[in-house]
Write an enzyme that holds these catalytic residues in place. Sequence first.
Site, PDB file in Angstrom:
ATOM      1  N   ASP A  29     -33.241 -20.583   1.468  1.00 44.13           N
ATOM      2  CA  ASP A  29     -33.928 -19.303   1.304  1.00 44.13           C
ATOM      3  C   ASP A  29     -33.545 -18.699  -0.048  1.00 44.13           C
ATOM      4  O   ASP A  29     -32.381 -18.725  -0.452  1.00 44.13           O
ATOM      5  CB  ASP A  29     -33.549 -18.352   2.448  1.00 44.13           C
ATOM      6  N   ILE A  30     -34.524 -18.142  -0.724  1.00 44.82           N
ATOM      7  CA  ILE A  30     -34.294 -17.597  -2.070  1.00 44.82           C
ATOM      8  C   ILE A  30     -33.474 -16.300  -2.026  1.00 44.82           C
ATOM      9  O   ILE A  30     -32.852 -15.926  -3.022  1.00 44.82           O
ATOM     10  CB  ILE A  30     -35.663 -17.392  -2.782  1.00 44.82           C
ATOM     11  N   ASN A  84     -39.500 -14.975  12.963  1.00 41.92           N
ATOM     12  CA  ASN A  84     -40.207 -13.693  12.910  1.00 41.92           C
ATOM     13  C   ASN A  84     -41.698 -13.984  13.050  1.00 41.92           C
ATOM     14  O   ASN A  84     -42.239 -14.787  12.291  1.00 41.92           O
ATOM     15  CB  ASN A  84     -39.939 -12.986  11.585  1.00 41.92           C
ATOM     16  N   GLY A  90     -41.125  -8.470  10.921  1.00 43.08           N
ATOM     17  CA  GLY A  90     -40.474  -8.833   9.661  1.00 43.08           C
ATOM     18  C   GLY A  90     -40.999 -10.097   9.016  1.00 43.08           C
ATOM     19  O   GLY A  90     -40.443 -10.545   8.017  1.00 43.08           O
ATOM     20  N   SER A  92     -42.885 -12.133   6.544  1.00 44.98           N
ATOM     21  CA  SER A  92     -43.442 -11.806   5.226  1.00 44.98           C
ATOM     22  C   SER A  92     -44.166 -12.984   4.594  1.00 44.98           C
ATOM     23  O   SER A  92     -44.948 -12.783   3.666  1.00 44.98           O
ATOM     24  CB  SER A  92     -42.335 -11.300   4.295  1.00 44.98           C
ATOM     25  N   HIS A  97     -42.178 -20.794   9.838  1.00 42.03           N
ATOM     26  CA  HIS A  97     -40.847 -21.199   9.401  1.00 42.03           C
ATOM     27  C   HIS A  97     -39.803 -20.769  10.407  1.00 42.03           C
ATOM     28  O   HIS A  97     -39.946 -19.755  11.088  1.00 42.03           O
ATOM     29  CB  HIS A  97     -40.500 -20.637   8.017  1.00 42.03           C
TER      30      HIS A  97
HETATM   31  P1  AMP Z   1     -39.912 -14.028   6.968  1.00 37.36           P
HETATM   32  O1  AMP Z   1     -39.538 -12.659   6.498  1.00 37.36           O
HETATM   33  O2  AMP Z   1     -39.421 -14.404   8.326  1.00 37.36           O
HETATM   34  O3  AMP Z   1     -41.392 -14.300   6.773  1.00 37.36           O
HETATM   35  O4  AMP Z   1     -39.127 -15.033   6.006  1.00 37.36           O
HETATM   36  C1  AMP Z   1     -39.615 -15.417   4.766  1.00 37.36           C
HETATM   37  C2  AMP Z   1     -38.433 -15.858   3.973  1.00 37.36           C
HETATM   38  O5  AMP Z   1     -38.911 -16.578   2.841  1.00 37.36           O
HETATM   39  C3  AMP Z   1     -37.566 -14.722   3.437  1.00 37.36           C
HETATM   40  O6  AMP Z   1     -36.251 -14.834   3.965  1.00 37.36           O
HETATM   41  C4  AMP Z   1     -37.616 -14.913   1.932  1.00 37.36           C
HETATM   42  O7  AMP Z   1     -36.379 -14.641   1.305  1.00 37.36           O
HETATM   43  C5  AMP Z   1     -37.997 -16.364   1.805  1.00 37.36           C
HETATM   44  N1  AMP Z   1     -38.674 -16.743   0.570  1.00 37.36           N
HETATM   45  C6  AMP Z   1     -39.681 -16.086  -0.048  1.00 37.36           C
HETATM   46  N2  AMP Z   1     -40.063 -16.750  -1.161  1.00 37.36           N
HETATM   47  C7  AMP Z   1     -39.289 -17.858  -1.228  1.00 37.36           C
HETATM   48  C8  AMP Z   1     -39.201 -18.941  -2.150  1.00 37.36           C
HETATM   49  N3  AMP Z   1     -39.997 -19.038  -3.229  1.00 37.36           N
HETATM   50  N4  AMP Z   1     -38.263 -19.896  -1.922  1.00 37.36           N
HETATM   51  C9  AMP Z   1     -37.449 -19.803  -0.855  1.00 37.36           C
HETATM   52  N5  AMP Z   1     -37.500 -18.819   0.059  1.00 37.36           N
HETATM   53  C10 AMP Z   1     -38.395 -17.852  -0.126  1.00 37.36           C
END
Ligand code: AMP
Length: 111
Positions: A29-30, A84, A90, A92, A97
């Site tokens: 995760d970024i 989520n 939450g 996003s 995933h």
């Molecule tokens: P959610 O909020 O459950 O949809 O999780 C989405 C996750 O994707 C978040 O924890 C973000 O930090 C992660 N995320 C967003 N963009 C990237 C990216 N380019 N590479 C890795 N993780 C990402």
Amino acid sequence: MDCLFCKIVAGQIPASIVKSTNLITAFNDITPQAPTHILIIPNQHFANMAEVAQSNLELAGEIFKTAGEIASELGLDSYRTNVNTGAGAGQSVFHAHLHLLGGRSFAWPPG
Ligand code: AMP
Ligand code: ZN
């Protein structure tokens, strides 16, 4: 389709890939919320994990199985998996995933 995680699967945007098979991709995760924070996704696009399970139970199982394998490879004897579903919860990124979090303790219920 303009989907961030489809682009990661396709190698069109960079990610720190932990594991990749013909079915799933796992990457860091970024914005990590724990020392280990890995996302495990189906290579095929689904909006959320419920849609994966409805369409392909075996693929949903593969995602959870991969979480256990990665945790074991990293020596995590306890960890949290989190899904989520929907913006109100939450979510996003609307490509299914599973979050795999480890390396710290987690309070439950969350505050
Ligand atoms: P959610 O909020 O459950 O949809 O999780 C989405 C996750 O994707 C978040 O924890 C973000 O930090 C992660 N995320 C967003 N963009 C990237 C990216 N380019 N590479 C890795 N993780 C990402
Ligand atoms: Zn996608």
